[in-house]
Design a protein around this motif. Structure first.
Motif, mmCIF file in Angstrom:
data_model
loop_
_atom_site.group_PDB
_atom_site.id
_atom_site.type_symbol
_atom_site.label_atom_id
_atom_site.label_comp_id
_atom_site.label_asym_id
_atom_site.label_seq_id
_atom_site.Cartn_x
_atom_site.Cartn_y
_atom_site.Cartn_z
ATOM 1 N N LYS A 55 0.825 -1.200 0.000
ATOM 2 C CA LYS A 55 0.000 0.000 0.000
ATOM 3 C C LYS A 55 0.863 1.256 0.000
ATOM 4 C CE LYS A 55 -3.943 -2.100 2.412
ATOM 5 N NZ LYS A 55 -4.809 -2.041 3.620
ATOM 6 N N SER A 56 2.001 1.190 0.653
ATOM 7 C CA SER A 56 2.890 2.366 0.693
ATOM 8 C C SER A 56 3.428 2.690 -0.690
ATOM 9 C CB SER A 56 4.049 2.120 1.662
ATOM 10 O OG SER A 56 4.774 0.956 1.294
ATOM 11 N N THR A 57 3.670 1.682 -1.523
ATOM 12 C CA THR A 57 4.129 1.942 -2.890
ATOM 13 C C THR A 57 3.041 2.627 -3.698
ATOM 14 O OG1 THR A 57 5.436 -0.087 -2.736
ATOM 15 C CG2 THR A 57 5.215 0.916 -4.908
ATOM 16 N N ASP A 58 1.815 2.148 -3.554
ATOM 17 C CA ASP A 58 0.703 2.798 -4.247
ATOM 18 C C ASP A 58 0.478 4.205 -3.698
ATOM 19 O OD1 ASP A 58 -1.500 2.390 -6.224
ATOM 20 O OD2 ASP A 58 -2.727 2.828 -4.464
ATOM 21 N N ASP A 63 7.947 -4.424 -6.120
ATOM 22 C CA ASP A 63 7.406 -3.064 -6.040
ATOM 23 C C ASP A 63 8.492 -2.018 -6.255
ATOM 24 O OD1 ASP A 63 4.879 -3.923 -5.641
ATOM 25 O OD2 ASP A 63 4.546 -2.893 -3.740
ATOM 26 N N ILE A 64 9.657 -2.255 -5.680
ATOM 27 C CA ILE A 64 10.753 -1.282 -5.822
ATOM 28 C C ILE A 64 11.168 -1.159 -7.281
ATOM 29 C CG2 ILE A 64 13.180 -0.863 -5.265
ATOM 30 C CD1 ILE A 64 12.650 -2.011 -2.509
ATOM 31 N N TYR A 65 11.273 -2.284 -7.967
ATOM 32 C CA TYR A 65 11.651 -2.224 -9.382
ATOM 33 C C TYR A 65 10.554 -1.555 -10.222
ATOM 34 C CZ TYR A 65 15.948 -4.946 -9.170
ATOM 35 O OH TYR A 65 17.233 -5.355 -8.926
ATOM 36 N N LYS A 66 9.306 -1.801 -9.883
ATOM 37 C CA LYS A 66 8.212 -1.180 -10.632
ATOM 38 C C LYS A 66 8.211 0.339 -10.447
ATOM 39 C CE LYS A 66 5.113 -5.176 -10.180
ATOM 40 N NZ LYS A 66 3.874 -5.667 -9.537
ATOM 41 N N ILE A 67 8.286 0.781 -9.176
ATOM 42 C CA ILE A 67 8.203 2.223 -8.936
ATOM 43 C C ILE A 67 9.451 2.926 -9.458
ATOM 44 C CG2 ILE A 67 9.247 2.263 -6.634
ATOM 45 C CD1 ILE A 67 6.115 4.180 -7.808
ATOM 46 N N LYS A 68 10.586 2.243 -9.407
ATOM 47 C CA LYS A 68 11.810 2.844 -9.956
ATOM 48 C C LYS A 68 11.702 3.017 -11.470
ATOM 49 C CE LYS A 68 15.620 0.462 -10.462
ATOM 50 N NZ LYS A 68 16.082 0.774 -11.845
ATOM 51 N N SER A 69 11.102 2.035 -12.117
ATOM 52 C CA SER A 69 10.894 2.139 -13.565
ATOM 53 C C SER A 69 9.952 3.292 -13.911
ATOM 54 C CB SER A 69 10.344 0.816 -14.097
ATOM 55 O OG SER A 69 10.045 0.910 -15.474
ATOM 56 N N LYS A 70 8.897 3.447 -13.114
ATOM 57 C CA LYS A 70 7.962 4.556 -13.350
ATOM 58 C C LYS A 70 8.649 5.903 -13.129
ATOM 59 C CE LYS A 70 3.400 2.548 -12.482
ATOM 60 N NZ LYS A 70 2.815 3.085 -13.724
ATOM 61 N N ILE A 71 9.457 5.994 -12.092
ATOM 62 C CA ILE A 71 10.122 7.270 -11.788
ATOM 63 C C ILE A 71 11.077 7.654 -12.898
ATOM 64 C CG2 ILE A 71 11.765 8.378 -10.214
ATOM 65 C CD1 ILE A 71 10.474 6.737 -7.955
ATOM 66 N N SER A 72 11.849 6.720 -13.383
ATOM 67 C CA SER A 72 12.885 7.024 -14.375
ATOM 68 C C SER A 72 12.334 7.242 -15.775
ATOM 69 C CB SER A 72 13.924 5.896 -14.403
ATOM 70 O OG SER A 72 13.308 4.661 -14.716
ATOM 71 N N THR A 73 11.111 6.806 -16.033
ATOM 72 C CA THR A 73 10.536 6.959 -17.384
ATOM 73 C C THR A 73 9.284 7.831 -17.359
ATOM 74 O OG1 THR A 73 9.355 4.863 -17.079
ATOM 75 C CG2 THR A 73 11.481 4.781 -18.205
#
Length: 895
Positions: A551-554, A675-685
């Motif tokens: 939930k914290s990632t979302d 989750d970390i890899y997903k949010i990192k991908s969203k941040i960088s792109t």
């Protein structure tokens, strides 16, 4: 040197005095000469070349230095003397060969000294005459220059006097124009006939004035033959005459230098011109005021006469031109603001229109629309007049620049030409920035609720309504780039935006976003907010919002979206919102890092305790040969560790790591890593593109892009540092789970020792249990999480199987050693007893060895299925080298 020469026709050779005979009889033979086949002896130096003396770069010191490198100084001296003698010999031979030429030359030079002396005397005489003549010319030239300077000074003074007379006459004519203007504007005091006679005299006086000053105006000449002139045309003509006359005076005064302006007569003229400017303002201002009222037509119900409207338009045009000429643009600015803008805005910007609903500003949008409508419908014709004057001024200045450049090129020799090329610059009219915007700023400033920051949504709404309103003004009325720049640099423009308290607004936004993220998502323990699906769905092609397991990632995604939302973001706060964006990522990182800290500390304490127990055991009892040696799970890396460690741990006894909280099972970390890899991908792109698009293009675009890229890169690196820490916890757990089954290797001894069991043909059950925890995690759970890279999974497999394989090797080694020792002891105790054998005459030792070989082979297959190359995996190669000799048992069994 004096030489005695004697001509011998029979020999044709040189006969000399005894000194020459001795000179020619020198013995020049030796190793240094080539005496064969020539009339002269060619000298060949021993240590230098004769060409060196004819070189332009010849230097004695350099020559001696070069020679000393090859031979000593005595040899150099000897060679130089020999070469000198050789040159003397060649000189004598040359004189003998060219004797007739030498003799003819000496004969032709007889009496040449006398001729040279006579020429020198004549040259000296001519030189003195030329010098005397030059002195006379210089004197005459100086006298002529003095006369020319005197004449020039007289002409300049005459010119200044004529200029003074011309300006004085123009001033007198302008006074007459003022009288005519007064007569026209006060018809009750004078007769109309006098007005027409006055107009005739205006035209005549103005034409005479233009002829005297060589500055004719085409617009004035076109009115010389008019006979029927009405009052409106006369008024327009009079104002135009006044403007042109003042412009003429300005041009005349601009031709003077700074030194000339210091003369008393011109200082007095300057004072008169200032008074004249004030008088023009006094006379023209009432006319402009009345025409402006009729032209703008504030009361829309009033019916306007088209003829009168055209007349007012022409009057406004000449009045604005006149104010521009006398450099008093503030007068029409003030009149337009006071008479036109202020009354209308007082009606539009009111509390009644603002607060359609009580305690709100819902009417702000309607207010802005009414102001735009007012400017378009009623003020646009007046703005068109001012723009026309600006365009005419621009063309006029451009023509003046071209003419002055041409005159400068044609009169470069004229030293006073620069004084005549001065250009009078005038300011452009900009009623939007000088009249409209100040009144808008003052009117809006009366209503503090428009700029109130207590409600961020309302503040944002009012701000963007104002922003779009100002932008609409710029698009519709400021098409000229210079006017737009002047508009944005005006004090009213700055004052309007300073009323918006962006600092308080951002603080409120920061509080709402940060507190919502903190209290709603970060107050819940990490593993309690983990949502693990019962059926794993492949999200490899799904990028929806429900793809996160935490939930914290979302919550982080939602908070980052708010930073760049169209209903929150303001460009003036770009830096602060970007900083908040990075702070949210850092807080998310800290939240996970704080959860990992206790787990890492617990593992480290368990390892320290185990090492202490191992040391005590070694000191008291020593190592039992039958015990199974296993490996301690490795400790997690420090916070600065960037990648998983794959070093081999030191041997110790086995422990099983048990975590206090069942929900914090290390297997759940794969979902957090995903989750970390997903949010990192969203941040960088995605977010990087969103930020760049939201901020837009600006002057320092490259610098802004670099700052954004650097900030996002650093944040992503911080998130990546969490991966090795969680990987270490996962690996420690898997190592413990896998090593729980390593003790079953020791059961092979009891299984085949003196049991008469058949020869083994398949691997033991415990082999699959050695890799089943790792296989379940990687191939069952982590395989469905597409965001976890395959490199991470491979690192997990290598890190886990390295100590497991090492433990397998040590356990197998101990097993073989213990069985071998037992066999040796039994053989010594019972020498003559027939050894018990199994079917196929295979010993118990061979059965254990064969079973161990089959187990290792099956273990290698499991390792290979996890993606590890067996040829490069050193721990397995070491393990296989132990059981490789037992392969022959299979071959023997097959036979």
């Amino acid at each position: 040197m004096t030489m005695n020469l004697k001509n011998s026709s029979s020999r044709g050779n040189l006969t000399s005095s005894p000194s020459y005979n001795s000179f020619s009889s020198l013995n020049l033979s030796g190793n240094s000469f080539n005496n064969g086949g020539g009339s002269s002896n060619e000298y060949i130096p021993l240590c230098f070349s004769k060409d060196v003396f004819t070189s332009n770069t010849f230097e004695v010191d350099q020559f001696i230095s070069d020679c000393r490198k090859r031979v000593n100084l005595e040899s150099v001296q000897k060679d130089l003397r020999e070469y000198s003698k050789h040159l003397d010999s060649e000189l004598i031979e040359l004189i003998n060969k060219e004797y007739q030429s030498f003799f003819s030359l000496s004969t032709s030079l007889i009496g040449f000294d006398t001729i040279l002396n006579e020429f020198s005397i004549s040259q000296s005489s001519i030189k003195s005459e030329i010098k005397s003549f030059n002195n006379e010319i210089v004197k005459v030239r100086e006298l002529v220059e003095d006369k020319l300077n005197e004449k020039k000074s007289i002409e300049q003074k005459k010119k200044l006097l004529q200029l003074y007379i011309s300006i004085s006459e123009t001033l007198n004519n302008m006074n007459h124009l003022f009288d005519q203007l007064y007569q026209l504007t006060h018809p009750n005091d004078f007769k109309k006939a006098n007005n027409y006679s006055g107009i005739s005299s205006i035209n005549n006086n103005n034409n005479n004035n233009n002829n005297n000053n060589n500055n004719n105006n085409n617009n004035n000449n076109n009115n010389n033959n008019e006979t029927n002139i009405n009052d409106g045309d006369v008024l327009e003509l009079l104002i135009d005459r006044i403007s042109n006359s003042f412009y003429q005076i300005q041009n005349q005064m601009s031709s003077l230098t700074n030194d000339e302006l210091k003369f008393n007569i011109f200082q007095s003229l300057s004072l008169k011109i200032m008074d004249l400017s004030n008088k023009i303002e006094e006379k023209v201002e009432p006319i402009f005021k009345e025409s402006l009222k009729r032209f703008i037509n504030v009361n829309s119900k009033e019916i306007v006469d088209e003829k009168q409207n055209k007349h007012d338009e022409r009057i406004l045009l000449v009045c604005l031109k006149t104010f521009q000429t006398i450099d008093k643009l503030n007068v029409p600015y003030k009149l337009f603001k006071t008479l036109i803008v202020k009354p209308r805005l007082a009606q539009i910007v009111s509390l009644r229109n603002l607060e359609i609903n009580k305690s709100t500003t819902d009417g702000l949008s309607q207010i802005y629309n009414l102001i735009i409508e007012f400017l378009k419908n009623q003020c646009s014709p007046f703005f068109d007049i001012s723009n026309l004057i600006n365009n005419n001024l621009k063309e006029k200045q451009s023509n003046n620049n071209n003419n002055n450049n041409n005159n400068t090129n044609q009169n470069n020799s004229n030293t006073n030409n620069n004084n005549q090329n001065k250009i009078i610059s005038y300011n452009n009219y900009n009623f939007i920035s000088q009249s409209v915007l100040p009144e808008i700023d003052e009117s809006l400033g009366l209503f503090k609720q428009i700029f109130a920051t207590g409600i961020p949504d309302l503040f944002y709404k009012n701000y963007y309504l104002t922003f779009n309103f100002i932008q609409s003004i710029e698009v519709n009325f400021l098409t000229n780039k210079d006017l737009l720049t002047q508009f944005r640099q005006s004090s009213s423009y700055s004052s309007l935006w300073k009323k918006w308290n962006f600092a308080v607004y951002f603080q409120l936004c920061f509080t709402n976003i940060a507190q919502h993220f903190e209290f709603n998502y970060l107050r819940i323990p990490l593993f309690d907010q983990l949502t693990i699906p019962t059926t794993v769905i492949d999200n490899s092609n799904n990028d929806d919002n429900n793809e996160f397991y935490l939930k914290s990632t979302d919550g982080l995604r939602l908070s980052m979206d708010k930073c760049w939302s169209n209903s929150i973001f303001i460009f003036d706060l770009s830096t602060k919102f970007f900083k908040l964006f990075l702070q949210l990522i850092a807080r998310y990182d800290t939240f996970i890092s704080d959860t990992l800290g206790p787990l890492e500390s617990e593992l480290q304490q368990q390892q320290q305790l185990q090492q202490q127990q191992l040391q005590q055991q070694q000191q008291t009892t020593g190592t039992d040969s039958d015990s199974v040696i296993k490996f301690t799970p490795k400790s997690p890396p420090s916070l600065s560790t960037q990648s998983s460690s794959t070093t081999t741990p030191t041997p110790t006894t086995t422990i099983t790591t048990t975590l206090n909280n069942k929900q914090s099972s290390p297997e759940n970390f794969i979902y957090i890593i995903s989750d970390i890899y997903k949010i990192k991908s969203k941040i960088s792109t995605n977010y990087k593109e969103l930020i760049i698009k939201t901020i837009g293009n600006h002057q320092n675009q490259d610098e802004i892009l670099n700052l954004i890229s650097d900030g996002i890169l650093e944040s992503c690196k911080t998130l990546e540092q969490l991966i090795p820490r969680m990987s270490a916890i996962i690996e420690n757990h898997l190592i413990s789970k896998c090593l729980e089954n390593i003790e079953f290797i020791g059961t092979l001894r009891s299984t085949y020792r003196l049991t008469n069991k058949p020869v083994p043909s398949k691997p033991s059950i415990y082999v699959s249990n050695l890799v089943s925890p790792l296989d379940t995690l990687i191939n069952s759970k982590a395989s469905s999480l597409h965001f976890i890279p395959s490199e991470i999974k491979l690192n997990w497999a290598i890190s886990v199987l390295t100590p497991v394989t090492e433990s397998f090797k040590n356990a197998a080694t101990n097993l073989i050693q213990s069985v071998t020792q037992s066999n040796d002891i039994i053989n010594k105790m019972v020498k003559k007893t027939k050894q018990t054998t199994t079917s196929g005459d295979m010993s118990d030792m061979d059965k254990i060895s064969l079973q161990l070989y089959l187990d290792v082979e099956k273990f290698g297959i499991y390792i290979q299925k996890l993606g590890i190359d067996l040829l490069t995996f050193k721990p397995f190669l070491d393990l296989k080298s132990i059981v490789e000799p037992f392969k022959k048992l299979i071959l023997n069994q097959n036979k």
